[in-house]
Every structure is written in C-alpha cells, then in structure tokens.
Design a protein around this motif. Structure first.
Motif, PDB file in Angstrom:
ATOM      1  N   GLY A  15      38.423   6.498  29.628  1.00  0.00           N
ATOM      2  CA  GLY A  15      38.652   7.763  28.933  1.00  0.00           C
ATOM      3  C   GLY A  15      38.833   7.548  27.439  1.00  0.00           C
ATOM      4  O   GLY A  15      38.369   8.350  26.627  1.00  0.00           O
ATOM      5  N   CYS A  16      39.483   6.449  27.075  1.00  0.00           N
ATOM      6  CA  CYS A  16      39.645   6.100  25.656  1.00  0.00           C
ATOM      7  C   CYS A  16      38.287   5.815  25.027  1.00  0.00           C
ATOM      8  O   CYS A  16      38.016   6.235  23.900  1.00  0.00           O
ATOM      9  CB  CYS A  16      40.542   4.874  25.506  1.00  0.00           C
ATOM     10  SG  CYS A  16      42.229   5.085  26.090  1.00  0.00           S
ATOM     11  N   VAL A  17      37.441   5.110  25.761  1.00  0.00           N
ATOM     12  CA  VAL A  17      36.090   4.810  25.282  1.00  0.00           C
ATOM     13  C   VAL A  17      35.346   6.112  25.003  1.00  0.00           C
ATOM     14  O   VAL A  17      34.742   6.285  23.943  1.00  0.00           O
ATOM     15  CB  VAL A  17      35.319   3.939  26.297  1.00  0.00           C
ATOM     16  CG1 VAL A  17      33.847   3.838  25.922  1.00  0.00           C
ATOM     17  CG2 VAL A  17      35.949   2.558  26.400  1.00  0.00           C
ATOM     18  N   ASP A  18      35.405   7.039  25.950  1.00  0.00           N
ATOM     19  CA  ASP A  18      34.732   8.332  25.780  1.00  0.00           C
ATOM     20  C   ASP A  18      35.274   9.079  24.559  1.00  0.00           C
ATOM     21  O   ASP A  18      34.504   9.652  23.787  1.00  0.00           O
ATOM     22  CB  ASP A  18      34.898   9.204  27.026  1.00  0.00           C
ATOM     23  CG  ASP A  18      34.147   8.670  28.227  1.00  0.00           C
ATOM     24  OD1 ASP A  18      33.232   7.840  28.048  1.00  0.00           O
ATOM     25  OD2 ASP A  18      34.481   9.087  29.355  1.00  0.00           O
ATOM     26  N   THR A  19      36.588   9.064  24.384  1.00  0.00           N
ATOM     27  CA  THR A  19      37.201   9.766  23.254  1.00  0.00           C
ATOM     28  C   THR A  19      36.728   9.186  21.928  1.00  0.00           C
ATOM     29  O   THR A  19      36.344   9.925  21.015  1.00  0.00           O
ATOM     30  CB  THR A  19      38.735   9.694  23.344  1.00  0.00           C
ATOM     31  OG1 THR A  19      39.156  10.347  24.542  1.00  0.00           O
ATOM     32  CG2 THR A  19      39.395  10.353  22.138  1.00  0.00           C
ATOM     33  N   VAL A  20      36.739   7.863  21.812  1.00  0.00           N
ATOM     34  CA  VAL A  20      36.321   7.215  20.564  1.00  0.00           C
ATOM     35  C   VAL A  20      34.832   7.458  20.314  1.00  0.00           C
ATOM     36  O   VAL A  20      34.433   7.790  19.190  1.00  0.00           O
ATOM     37  CB  VAL A  20      36.657   5.708  20.580  1.00  0.00           C
ATOM     38  CG1 VAL A  20      36.018   4.991  19.392  1.00  0.00           C
ATOM     39  CG2 VAL A  20      38.167   5.508  20.568  1.00  0.00           C
ATOM     40  N   GLU A  21      34.010   7.329  21.350  1.00  0.00           N
ATOM     41  CA  GLU A  21      32.570   7.575  21.182  1.00  0.00           C
ATOM     42  C   GLU A  21      32.314   9.007  20.740  1.00  0.00           C
ATOM     43  O   GLU A  21      31.542   9.249  19.809  1.00  0.00           O
ATOM     44  CB  GLU A  21      31.808   7.280  22.477  1.00  0.00           C
ATOM     45  CG  GLU A  21      31.638   5.802  22.746  1.00  0.00           C
ATOM     46  CD  GLU A  21      30.854   5.506  24.023  1.00  0.00           C
ATOM     47  OE1 GLU A  21      30.599   6.424  24.835  1.00  0.00           O
ATOM     48  OE2 GLU A  21      30.494   4.333  24.207  1.00  0.00           O
ATOM     49  N   ASN A  22      32.952   9.961  21.384  1.00  0.00           N
ATOM     50  CA  ASN A  22      32.749  11.370  21.035  1.00  0.00           C
ATOM     51  C   ASN A  22      33.263  11.688  19.636  1.00  0.00           C
ATOM     52  O   ASN A  22      32.632  12.448  18.898  1.00  0.00           O
ATOM     53  CB  ASN A  22      33.407  12.277  22.076  1.00  0.00           C
ATOM     54  CG  ASN A  22      32.736  12.216  23.424  1.00  0.00           C
ATOM     55  OD1 ASN A  22      31.560  11.879  23.530  1.00  0.00           O
ATOM     56  ND2 ASN A  22      33.480  12.523  24.476  1.00  0.00           N
ATOM     57  N   THR A  23      34.403  11.113  19.284  1.00  0.00           N
ATOM     58  CA  THR A  23      34.991  11.348  17.962  1.00  0.00           C
ATOM     59  C   THR A  23      34.073  10.843  16.857  1.00  0.00           C
ATOM     60  O   THR A  23      33.793  11.559  15.893  1.00  0.00           O
ATOM     61  CB  THR A  23      36.372  10.663  17.862  1.00  0.00           C
ATOM     62  OG1 THR A  23      37.253  11.259  18.817  1.00  0.00           O
ATOM     63  CG2 THR A  23      36.964  10.794  16.473  1.00  0.00           C
ATOM     64  N   LEU A  24      33.599   9.617  16.995  1.00  0.00           N
ATOM     65  CA  LEU A  24      32.745   9.045  15.959  1.00  0.00           C
ATOM     66  C   LEU A  24      31.363   9.700  15.945  1.00  0.00           C
ATOM     67  O   LEU A  24      30.798   9.941  14.875  1.00  0.00           O
ATOM     68  CB  LEU A  24      32.625   7.531  16.145  1.00  0.00           C
ATOM     69  CG  LEU A  24      33.913   6.744  15.903  1.00  0.00           C
ATOM     70  CD1 LEU A  24      33.721   5.271  16.286  1.00  0.00           C
ATOM     71  CD2 LEU A  24      34.364   6.859  14.460  1.00  0.00           C
ATOM     72  N   SER A  25      30.834  10.017  17.128  1.00  0.00           N
ATOM     73  CA  SER A  25      29.509  10.648  17.209  1.00  0.00           C
ATOM     74  C   SER A  25      29.485  12.022  16.548  1.00  0.00           C
ATOM     75  O   SER A  25      28.433  12.471  16.081  1.00  0.00           O
ATOM     76  CB  SER A  25      29.070  10.780  18.666  1.00  0.00           C
ATOM     77  OG  SER A  25      28.853   9.505  19.224  1.00  0.00           O
ATOM     78  N   ALA A  26      30.624  12.678  16.497  1.00  0.00           N
ATOM     79  CA  ALA A  26      30.700  14.024  15.920  1.00  0.00           C
ATOM     80  C   ALA A  26      30.655  14.021  14.391  1.00  0.00           C
ATOM     81  O   ALA A  26      30.422  15.062  13.782  1.00  0.00           O
ATOM     82  CB  ALA A  26      31.976  14.719  16.395  1.00  0.00           C
ATOM     83  N   LEU A  27      30.857  12.858  13.785  1.00  0.00           N
ATOM     84  CA  LEU A  27      30.832  12.791  12.322  1.00  0.00           C
ATOM     85  C   LEU A  27      29.404  12.909  11.807  1.00  0.00           C
ATOM     86  O   LEU A  27      28.478  12.361  12.404  1.00  0.00           O
ATOM     87  CB  LEU A  27      31.444  11.468  11.845  1.00  0.00           C
ATOM     88  CG  LEU A  27      32.926  11.271  12.115  1.00  0.00           C
ATOM     89  CD1 LEU A  27      33.347   9.843  11.759  1.00  0.00           C
ATOM     90  CD2 LEU A  27      33.757  12.280  11.342  1.00  0.00           C
ATOM     91  N   PRO A  28      29.218  13.619  10.703  1.00  0.00           N
ATOM     92  CA  PRO A  28      27.868  13.739  10.137  1.00  0.00           C
ATOM     93  C   PRO A  28      27.357  12.372   9.687  1.00  0.00           C
ATOM     94  O   PRO A  28      28.115  11.560   9.164  1.00  0.00           O
ATOM     95  CB  PRO A  28      28.059  14.669   8.936  1.00  0.00           C
ATOM     96  CG  PRO A  28      29.508  14.596   8.609  1.00  0.00           C
ATOM     97  CD  PRO A  28      30.221  14.290   9.889  1.00  0.00           C
ATOM     98  N   GLY A  29      26.091  12.118   9.949  1.00  0.00           N
ATOM     99  CA  GLY A  29      25.484  10.861   9.531  1.00  0.00           C
ATOM    100  C   GLY A  29      25.569   9.748  10.551  1.00  0.00           C
ATOM    101  O   GLY A  29      24.933   8.707  10.388  1.00  0.00           O
ATOM    102  N   VAL A  30      26.346   9.924  11.624  1.00  0.00           N
ATOM    103  CA  VAL A  30      26.453   8.904  12.665  1.00  0.00           C
ATOM    104  C   VAL A  30      25.263   9.059  13.618  1.00  0.00           C
ATOM    105  O   VAL A  30      25.047  10.128  14.178  1.00  0.00           O
ATOM    106  CB  VAL A  30      27.790   8.995  13.427  1.00  0.00           C
ATOM    107  CG1 VAL A  30      27.804   8.045  14.621  1.00  0.00           C
ATOM    108  CG2 VAL A  30      28.946   8.703  12.489  1.00  0.00           C
ATOM    109  N   LYS A  31      24.508   7.974  13.772  1.00  0.00           N
ATOM    110  CA  LYS A  31      23.309   8.010  14.619  1.00  0.00           C
ATOM    111  C   LYS A  31      23.605   7.541  16.036  1.00  0.00           C
ATOM    112  O   LYS A  31      23.055   8.075  16.986  1.00  0.00           O
ATOM    113  CB  LYS A  31      22.201   7.147  14.008  1.00  0.00           C
ATOM    114  CG  LYS A  31      21.849   7.509  12.582  1.00  0.00           C
ATOM    115  CD  LYS A  31      21.454   8.964  12.424  1.00  0.00           C
ATOM    116  CE  LYS A  31      21.126   9.290  10.978  1.00  0.00           C
ATOM    117  NZ  LYS A  31      21.221  10.697  10.649  1.00  0.00           N
ATOM    118  N   SER A  32      24.448   6.512  16.177  1.00  0.00           N
ATOM    119  CA  SER A  32      24.809   6.037  17.520  1.00  0.00           C
ATOM    120  C   SER A  32      26.144   5.297  17.463  1.00  0.00           C
ATOM    121  O   SER A  32      26.532   4.767  16.422  1.00  0.00           O
ATOM    122  CB  SER A  32      23.726   5.130  18.104  1.00  0.00           C
ATOM    123  OG  SER A  32      23.664   3.907  17.400  1.00  0.00           O
ATOM    124  N   VAL A  33      26.821   5.290  18.626  1.00  0.00           N
ATOM    125  CA  VAL A  33      28.109   4.613  18.764  1.00  0.00           C
ATOM    126  C   VAL A  33      28.123   3.892  20.102  1.00  0.00           C
ATOM    127  O   VAL A  33      27.786   4.480  21.127  1.00  0.00           O
ATOM    128  CB  VAL A  33      29.300   5.609  18.727  1.00  0.00           C
ATOM    129  CG1 VAL A  33      30.620   4.869  18.901  1.00  0.00           C
ATOM    130  CG2 VAL A  33      29.296   6.422  17.454  1.00  0.00           C
TER     131      VAL A  33
END
Length: 72
Positions: A15-33
C-alpha cells in the motif's frame, strides 16, 4: 528527460508503494515511477523543465514518507 533514484524512508507494505507511485506520478512532468519496497527507493523518469527534485521531496513528505536523498 532525466532519471533519478529517490531514497525514501517509511514504506512498509505494498500500500505504501502504491501511495508513493501515485503521489509522484501525479506531479506534472513525471513520465514514470518504479518503487522498490525492499530497497526503499523510487526510480523516477521526469522532465526537469516541468518538475524539480524539491517538489518530489515535498510531495513525498505530504504523503507521509521521508525522502532522504537522491542517486543520479
């Protein structure tokens, strides 16, 4: 395009992995996490014109984790 590996403390489950991936992916300019729970890292491909490593640190903090450093 730039790639950085972020060191992240506080992740303990998928669940922590999902949270961090979703948080970073939501930032503009992020292509993949890609988050590695065992290593405590997140590999981020991003456009440095749109997002900064400071913004990564702030977003991770707001999600309840701590970014302790950057590799690469």
């Amino acid at each position: 395009m730039n790639t950085s590996v972020l060191n992240i403390e506080g992740m303990g489950c998928s669940g922590c992995v999902d949270t961090v991936e979703n948080t970073l992916s939501a930032l503009p300019g992020v292509k993949s996490v890609t988050v590695n729970l065992q290593k405590g890292t997140a590999m981020v491909d991003f456009d440095e014109q749109e997002v900064s490593e400071t913004e990564f640190k702030q977003a991770i903090k707001e999600a309840g984790y701590t970014m302790t450093g950057i590799q690469g």
